[in-house]
Design a protein around this motif. Structure first.
Motif, PDB file in Angstrom:
ATOM      1  N   PRO A  27       0.339  -1.173   0.324  1.00  0.00           N
ATOM      2  CA  PRO A  27      -0.090  -0.044   0.528  1.00  0.00           C
ATOM      3  C   PRO A  27       0.895   0.994   0.012  1.00  0.00           C
ATOM      4  CG  PRO A  27      -0.967  -1.616   1.364  1.00  0.00           C
ATOM      5  CD  PRO A  27       0.680  -2.168   0.929  1.00  0.00           C
ATOM      6  N   ALA A  28       2.056   1.097   0.462  1.00  0.00           N
ATOM      7  CA  ALA A  28       2.156   2.521   1.007  1.00  0.00           C
ATOM      8  C   ALA A  28       3.680   2.558  -0.440  1.00  0.00           C
ATOM      9  CB  ALA A  28       4.063   2.090   1.724  1.00  0.00           C
ATOM     10  N   ILE A  29       3.910   1.822  -1.736  1.00  0.00           N
ATOM     11  CA  ILE A  29       4.440   1.786  -2.786  1.00  0.00           C
ATOM     12  C   ILE A  29       2.973   1.931  -3.415  1.00  0.00           C
ATOM     13  CG2 ILE A  29       5.801   0.624  -4.442  1.00  0.00           C
ATOM     14  CD1 ILE A  29       7.349  -0.939  -1.929  1.00  0.00           C
ATOM     15  N   VAL A  30       2.067   1.401  -3.406  1.00  0.00           N
ATOM     16  CA  VAL A  30       0.922   2.469  -4.402  1.00  0.00           C
ATOM     17  C   VAL A  30       0.503   3.546  -3.716  1.00  0.00           C
ATOM     18  CG1 VAL A  30      -1.185   1.895  -5.014  1.00  0.00           C
ATOM     19  CG2 VAL A  30       0.449  -0.373  -4.822  1.00  0.00           C
ATOM     20  N   THR A  31       1.251   4.033  -3.181  1.00  0.00           N
ATOM     21  CA  THR A  31       0.525   5.360  -2.914  1.00  0.00           C
ATOM     22  C   THR A  31       1.294   6.308  -3.104  1.00  0.00           C
ATOM     23  OG1 THR A  31      -1.238   5.173  -0.885  1.00  0.00           O
ATOM     24  CG2 THR A  31      -0.012   6.826  -0.843  1.00  0.00           C
ATOM     25  N   LEU A  32       2.715   6.207  -3.031  1.00  0.00           N
ATOM     26  CA  LEU A  32       4.027   6.415  -3.659  1.00  0.00           C
ATOM     27  C   LEU A  32       3.794   6.853  -5.324  1.00  0.00           C
ATOM     28  CD1 LEU A  32       6.046   8.657  -2.725  1.00  0.00           C
ATOM     29  CD2 LEU A  32       7.442   6.032  -2.883  1.00  0.00           C
ATOM     30  N   MET A  33       3.355   5.459  -5.578  1.00  0.00           N
ATOM     31  CA  MET A  33       2.785   5.375  -6.998  1.00  0.00           C
ATOM     32  C   MET A  33       2.071   6.383  -7.040  1.00  0.00           C
ATOM     33  SD  MET A  33       3.120   2.231  -9.578  1.00  0.00           S
ATOM     34  CE  MET A  33       0.826   2.384  -9.745  1.00  0.00           C
ATOM     35  N   GLN A  34       0.951   6.506  -6.713  1.00  0.00           N
ATOM     36  CA  GLN A  34       0.040   7.079  -7.662  1.00  0.00           C
ATOM     37  C   GLN A  34       0.397   8.775  -7.094  1.00  0.00           C
ATOM     38  OE1 GLN A  34      -3.688   3.446  -6.511  1.00  0.00           O
ATOM     39  NE2 GLN A  34      -3.731   5.375  -5.368  1.00  0.00           N
ATOM     40  N   TRP A  35       0.863   9.013  -6.066  1.00  0.00           N
ATOM     41  CA  TRP A  35       1.044  10.494  -6.097  1.00  0.00           C
ATOM     42  C   TRP A  35       2.085  10.829  -7.310  1.00  0.00           C
ATOM     43  CZ3 TRP A  35       6.391  13.037  -5.377  1.00  0.00           C
ATOM     44  CH2 TRP A  35       5.384  14.249  -5.217  1.00  0.00           C
ATOM     45  N   GLY A  36       3.144   9.974  -7.516  1.00  0.00           N
ATOM     46  CA  GLY A  36       3.449   9.953  -9.523  1.00  0.00           C
ATOM     47  C   GLY A  36       3.090  10.584  -9.866  1.00  0.00           C
ATOM     48  N   ASP A  37       2.336   9.224 -10.483  1.00  0.00           N
ATOM     49  CA  ASP A  37       1.005   9.464 -11.039  1.00  0.00           C
ATOM     50  C   ASP A  37       0.666  10.449 -11.564  1.00  0.00           C
ATOM     51  OD1 ASP A  37       2.223   6.967 -12.078  1.00  0.00           O
ATOM     52  OD2 ASP A  37      -0.180   5.852 -11.356  1.00  0.00           O
ATOM     53  N   ARG A  38      -0.151  11.664 -10.553  1.00  0.00           N
ATOM     54  CA  ARG A  38      -0.109  12.778 -10.394  1.00  0.00           C
ATOM     55  C   ARG A  38       0.025  13.874 -10.921  1.00  0.00           C
ATOM     56  NH1 ARG A  38      -3.390  11.980  -6.343  1.00  0.00           N
ATOM     57  NH2 ARG A  38      -4.628  10.717  -6.987  1.00  0.00           N
ATOM     58  N   TYR A  39       1.211  13.945  -9.707  1.00  0.00           N
ATOM     59  CA  TYR A  39       2.428  14.929 -10.043  1.00  0.00           C
ATOM     60  C   TYR A  39       3.704  14.792 -10.899  1.00  0.00           C
ATOM     61  CZ  TYR A  39      -0.308  16.152  -6.495  1.00  0.00           C
ATOM     62  OH  TYR A  39      -1.826  16.378  -5.786  1.00  0.00           O
ATOM     63  N   LEU A  40       4.141  13.719 -11.798  1.00  0.00           N
ATOM     64  CA  LEU A  40       4.880  13.779 -12.589  1.00  0.00           C
ATOM     65  C   LEU A  40       5.214  12.469 -13.577  1.00  0.00           C
ATOM     66  CD1 LEU A  40       6.951  13.137  -8.600  1.00  0.00           C
ATOM     67  CD2 LEU A  40       6.765  15.054 -10.178  1.00  0.00           C
ATOM     68  N   ALA A  41       3.769  12.437 -13.703  1.00  0.00           N
ATOM     69  CA  ALA A  41       3.797  10.936 -14.819  1.00  0.00           C
ATOM     70  C   ALA A  41       3.720  12.402 -16.497  1.00  0.00           C
ATOM     71  CB  ALA A  41       2.294  10.487 -14.935  1.00  0.00           C
ATOM     72  N   ASP A  42       4.398  11.415 -17.287  1.00  0.00           N
ATOM     73  CA  ASP A  42       4.277  11.474 -18.729  1.00  0.00           C
ATOM     74  C   ASP A  42       3.069  11.665 -19.190  1.00  0.00           C
ATOM     75  OD1 ASP A  42       7.769  11.266 -18.510  1.00  0.00           O
ATOM     76  OD2 ASP A  42       6.479   8.601 -19.204  1.00  0.00           O
TER      77      ASP A  42
END
Length: 154
Positions: free
Chosen positions: A93-108
């Motif tokens: 869950p922690a890694i998925v949450t971090l990934m989703q944050w990155g997807d929201r603010y840092l994605a291509d």
């Protein structure tokens, strides 16, 4: 009752966030754990997928095994693979949450590279942090920190 930052000054003495970051907060360790969560188990796969220097990979795998996040399991004579322990799987869950944050603010511009399809309903899913008691969202505005059982035990 609301607590001021001064009331919670001892939180740093037994800070579990700091302890967790000391263990998994280093870039390569977190990426190795992400790869494990997506099914990678073998040394060569880690090296190829991450383009990580081999001495760094060896050191990080050793640390993660010693910390109890991975098990080193033989699969052929003189060959081992790395499997997540329960402790390691619970980082999902922690890694998925971090990934989703990155997807929201840092994605291509095209969007995120990985989506999760929920096996239960078949839909593309996003995780969120919720209260186990009532199911309500947990975010910055919906919780109040207060001293826990080991508060002040620094």
């Amino acid at each position: 009752m609301a607590y001021s930052p001064e009331d919670l000054k001892h939180r740093f003495e037994s800070d579990t966030v700091g302890r967790a970051l000391a263990l998994v907060g280093e870039r390569w360790s977190l990426l190795i754990l992400r790869e494990c969560l997506f099914g990678v188990r073998r040394y060569g796969e880690f090296a190829r997928n991450l383009s990580i220097p081999r001495p760094t990979l060896s050191a990080r795998l050793k640390t993660l095994v010693e910390a109890g996040l991975l098990d080193r399991v033989p699969y052929e004579p003189d060959r081992h693979e790395y499997r997540l322990t329960q402790m390691g799987r619970e980082l999902f869950p922690a890694i998925v949450t971090l990934m989703q944050w990155g997807d929201r603010y840092l994605a291509d511009p095209d969007g995120p590279p990985i989506l999760f399809r929920h096996k239960g309903c078949g839909q593309i899913s996003e995780s969120y942090v919720a209260c186990r008691n009532c199911g309500g969202d947990i975010d910055y505005h919906t919780v109040t920190p207060e001293p826990g059982p080991s508060f002040g035990n620094g």
